[in-house]
Design a protein around this motif. Sequence first.
Motif, PDB file in Angstrom:
ATOM      1  N   LEU A  77      55.142 -11.930  27.594  1.00  0.00           N
ATOM      2  CA  LEU A  77      55.540 -11.498  28.931  1.00  0.00           C
ATOM      3  C   LEU A  77      54.428 -11.716  29.950  1.00  0.00           C
ATOM      4  O   LEU A  77      54.696 -12.099  31.101  1.00  0.00           O
ATOM      5  N   THR A  78      53.181 -11.484  29.556  1.00  0.00           N
ATOM      6  CA  THR A  78      52.066 -11.698  30.476  1.00  0.00           C
ATOM      7  C   THR A  78      51.942 -13.160  30.862  1.00  0.00           C
ATOM      8  O   THR A  78      51.761 -13.499  32.041  1.00  0.00           O
ATOM      9  N   VAL A  79      52.045 -14.047  29.870  1.00  0.00           N
ATOM     10  CA  VAL A  79      51.955 -15.479  30.168  1.00  0.00           C
ATOM     11  C   VAL A  79      53.110 -15.919  31.058  1.00  0.00           C
ATOM     12  O   VAL A  79      52.912 -16.668  32.028  1.00  0.00           O
ATOM     13  N   LEU A  80      54.320 -15.454  30.767  1.00  0.00           N
ATOM     14  CA  LEU A  80      55.486 -15.850  31.557  1.00  0.00           C
ATOM     15  C   LEU A  80      55.386 -15.334  32.998  1.00  0.00           C
ATOM     16  O   LEU A  80      55.581 -16.101  33.961  1.00  0.00           O
ATOM     17  N   ILE A  81      55.067 -14.060  33.162  1.00  0.00           N
ATOM     18  CA  ILE A  81      54.963 -13.477  34.503  1.00  0.00           C
ATOM     19  C   ILE A  81      53.809 -14.107  35.279  1.00  0.00           C
ATOM     20  O   ILE A  81      53.955 -14.456  36.463  1.00  0.00           O
ATOM     21  N   SER A  82      52.659 -14.269  34.626  1.00  0.00           N
ATOM     22  CA  SER A  82      51.502 -14.855  35.297  1.00  0.00           C
ATOM     23  C   SER A  82      51.761 -16.304  35.682  1.00  0.00           C
ATOM     24  O   SER A  82      51.342 -16.753  36.760  1.00  0.00           O
ATOM     25  N   ALA A  83      52.457 -17.044  34.805  1.00  0.00           N
ATOM     26  CA  ALA A  83      52.754 -18.445  35.108  1.00  0.00           C
ATOM     27  C   ALA A  83      53.693 -18.552  36.310  1.00  0.00           C
ATOM     28  O   ALA A  83      53.499 -19.403  37.190  1.00  0.00           O
TER      29      ALA A  83
END
Length: 268
Positions: A77-83
């Motif tokens: 979720l962090t990678v998806l939201i940050s991306a």
Amino acid sequence: MKWMIRLVSMLLALVFVFPLIWMLVVSVKREGMGVTSLLDWFTPPYSLDVYGEVITQTKLTHWIWNSFFVAVCVMILTVLISAMASYAMSKIKFRFKTFMFFFILAGLLIPGEATLIPLYQVAKDVDILNSYEGLIFPVLASPFAIIILKSFFDGVPNDLIESVQIDGGGIWRVFFSIMLPLTRPALASIAILTFIGSWNNFLWPFLSVTDDNLFTLPVGIPTLMDQYTEDYVKPMVINTIASIPIIALFLIFERQIVKGISMSGIKG
């Protein structure tokens, strides 16, 4: 000169590896062993009985699963939201874009401990304390990841984006077909560093969870250590079992982890 460098490197490696070897050897000793000299730590008899006792009589394996589940969810979720946030900051025009960038950048200047009280209050108000949601959702915001990924997205040529748009591709097609594949190394580095950070996170799980069925390893292990203060073997067994997943992760993704650390040092 080369042999001296190699010798020093081997000695330094031995210094760092020795505690792991000592932990592993002590973990297979018999419970209640007597220690009168240094050699007693490394000499027989050996036994795996304590491993079975710890696995069957404690919730250690359940806490390992909790840590793994929470770390994987936080990582994805962090990678998806940050991306997505980085893509918007880099390639999409909107009002107050510069202000938003510096607002996110300011998040790097605020210590995480300073946000614990309001974060706890919000989690309490939305009733997600003592739940997996409470362990995952409050730690997803990562200004560091957004800033790092934005710098990589800035390096993607606009001509590629325009060519996709000419073919009828929208924002999401550009994001998934162009931006993500071209920044895969950066995404992998952020993912690994996020996983390790979540796996080792102690303070927020300690505050947000009181049910021992939801404990993660950093919270659960100290509760077991209090029970075995007069013995060496069980604490070493507990630490050995808890260390196996993260050591395996390091061995599998060693290059990506080293690359991610060096990348964060350069870009940060």
